[in-house]
Structure formats: C-alpha cells, structure tokens
Design a protein around this motif. Structure first.
Motif, PDB file in Angstrom:
ATOM      1  N   PRO A 165      18.552  15.324 -23.052  1.00 33.66           N
ATOM      2  CA  PRO A 165      19.262  16.280 -22.199  1.00 33.66           C
ATOM      3  C   PRO A 165      20.593  16.695 -22.846  1.00 33.66           C
ATOM      4  CG  PRO A 165      18.423  14.466 -20.897  1.00 33.66           C
ATOM      5  CD  PRO A 165      18.220  14.086 -22.340  1.00 33.66           C
ATOM      6  N   ALA A 166      20.882  17.976 -22.801  1.00 33.32           N
ATOM      7  CA  ALA A 166      22.110  18.509 -23.401  1.00 33.32           C
ATOM      8  C   ALA A 166      23.344  17.843 -22.800  1.00 33.32           C
ATOM      9  CB  ALA A 166      22.173  20.023 -23.219  1.00 33.32           C
ATOM     10  N   ALA A 167      23.294  17.569 -21.498  1.00 33.74           N
ATOM     11  CA  ALA A 167      24.446  16.923 -20.853  1.00 33.74           C
ATOM     12  C   ALA A 167      24.685  15.537 -21.450  1.00 33.74           C
ATOM     13  CB  ALA A 167      24.223  16.820 -19.347  1.00 33.74           C
ATOM     14  N   ARG A 168      23.624  14.793 -21.717  1.00 33.72           N
ATOM     15  CA  ARG A 168      23.767  13.464 -22.309  1.00 33.72           C
ATOM     16  C   ARG A 168      24.346  13.587 -23.722  1.00 33.72           C
ATOM     17  NH1 ARG A 168      21.577   8.235 -21.076  1.00 33.72           N
ATOM     18  NH2 ARG A 168      21.826   9.074 -19.002  1.00 33.72           N
ATOM     19  N   TYR A 169      23.855  14.548 -24.483  1.00 31.87           N
ATOM     20  CA  TYR A 169      24.371  14.767 -25.839  1.00 31.87           C
ATOM     21  C   TYR A 169      25.872  15.060 -25.792  1.00 31.87           C
ATOM     22  CZ  TYR A 169      25.237  16.801 -30.390  1.00 31.87           C
ATOM     23  OH  TYR A 169      25.771  17.074 -31.626  1.00 31.87           O
ATOM     24  N   CYS A 170      26.274  15.912 -24.874  1.00 26.51           N
ATOM     25  CA  CYS A 170      27.703  16.254 -24.760  1.00 26.51           C
ATOM     26  C   CYS A 170      28.533  15.039 -24.350  1.00 26.51           C
ATOM     27  CB  CYS A 170      27.891  17.404 -23.776  1.00 26.51           C
ATOM     28  SG  CYS A 170      27.237  18.972 -24.403  1.00 26.51           S
ATOM     29  N   GLN A 171      27.988  14.212 -23.469  1.00 28.59           N
ATOM     30  CA  GLN A 171      28.695  12.987 -23.081  1.00 28.59           C
ATOM     31  C   GLN A 171      28.887  12.084 -24.301  1.00 28.59           C
ATOM     32  OE1 GLN A 171      30.138  12.154 -20.228  1.00 28.59           O
ATOM     33  NE2 GLN A 171      29.382  13.820 -18.988  1.00 28.59           N
ATOM     34  N   TYR A 172      27.850  11.958 -25.126  1.00 25.21           N
ATOM     35  CA  TYR A 172      27.963  11.145 -26.344  1.00 25.21           C
ATOM     36  C   TYR A 172      29.022  11.719 -27.274  1.00 25.21           C
ATOM     37  CZ  TYR A 172      23.534   8.796 -25.135  1.00 25.21           C
ATOM     38  OH  TYR A 172      22.541   8.074 -24.520  1.00 25.21           O
ATOM     39  N   ARG A 173      29.045  13.037 -27.414  1.00 24.91           N
ATOM     40  CA  ARG A 173      30.069  13.672 -28.270  1.00 24.91           C
ATOM     41  C   ARG A 173      31.469  13.376 -27.726  1.00 24.91           C
ATOM     42  NH1 ARG A 173      28.928  14.435 -33.104  1.00 24.91           N
ATOM     43  NH2 ARG A 173      30.907  15.519 -33.153  1.00 24.91           N
TER      44      ARG A 173
END
Length: 167
Positions: free
Chosen positions: A49-57
C-alpha cells in the motif's frame, strides 16, 4: 495510479535535494488520499500500500525531520490511539498503524495489536506485529526485553527456532 507515483516521485526528489521537510506534506497527502492504492517497490512485481510505503519513508527521515513530522501529526495520533485504547478497539489500533505509523504512537499501536493477537492465540499475526515493531522502531522505548521474549514465545509456539534475543 499515476497520481500516487507522481506524488511519491516528487517527495523522493525533495528528500534527495536535502529538503525532507518539504517531502512530509506530500507523503501525508498520499497517506490521506490513497491509503489502499498499491505502489510497486520492486522490479520483480512486489507491491505494498502506498500509505505504508510513505510511512516507511517518513520513519527513515533524519531524526530532526522525523521529530518535526511528529510535532505536526502526533496530536491526532494520540487522540486516535487513546480512543482505541479506551474502547479496546483493534480496529482503532489498526487505523493508527495504517495511517499514523510514523508518529510516536505507531509502535504502541503495533504492540497493542500484537498483544491482542497473542491473547487470541494467533501467534503468527502477533509475531508479525512484534517483528515489524522491532524493525521499524529499533532502539525506541518500545524495543524492550519484553518484546524480545514475546517474539521468542511466538516463534516457539509456531515451531520455529527462536531468533537471537534483542532488547
């Protein structure tokens, strides 16, 4: 979704230019508007999920910039976390993980979800939460000997060789 890829590309560009604080609102926009859109993270067809990727970033930002992010977004996360805790709501804790993981309450929400799974005898799910907690919040106040014991316990229950104790 092309818009998600364009936003993430722009945020990464800002990070690369040494402007991580300018990337924060872009990542937050993706988290808020595209929580379920999948984002390709590998040329081998791995999507998350893009939201998860952004959280990791966000979690990988330099400490001062992560602190700035948390100053902006912790109040909402605190409210959501405390509401979930008051209602014993795993759905509420999952919401914190899904949309507010990079705040100070993300690790605590993973802890609560792991404990709930453990209480229900769902050792694999609990282990997933506890391992993610250790991976993303290593060295934080949530990375404790108790966390190491819970990981070892879940591994034992699943018939796995317990990993080296940390914490």
């Amino acid at each position: 979704d092309r818009q998600v890829y364009a936003l993430i590309k722009e945020a990464r560009k800002r990070e690369a230019a040494g402007q991580p604080r300018e990337a924060i609102p872009i990542y937050q926009q993706v988290i808020a508007l595209f929580p379920n859109t999948l984002f390709r993270v590998s040329e081998h067809g791995v999507f998350i999920p893009a939201a998860r990727y952004c959280q990791y970033r966000l979690l990988m930002l330099p400490p001062s910039d992560l602190a700035h992010y948390r100053m902006l977004y912790d109040p909402k996360a605190k409210e959501a976390f405390e509401s979930a805790r008051a209602q014993f709501s795993t759905i509420g804790f999952q919401e914190v993980v899904d949309s507010m993981l990079a705040t100070r309450y993300g690790g605590n929400a993973l802890w609560e979800l792991g404990n709930a799974a453990l209480d229900g005898g769902h050792y694999e799910e609990a282990l997933e939460h506890f391992r993610l907690m250790r991976e993303l919040f290593a060295g934080a106040d949530t990375d404790t000997p108790e966390l190491a014991l819970k990981i070892a316990y879940c591994e034992q229950k699943l018939g796995q060789k317990p990993s080296a104790a940390q914490g």
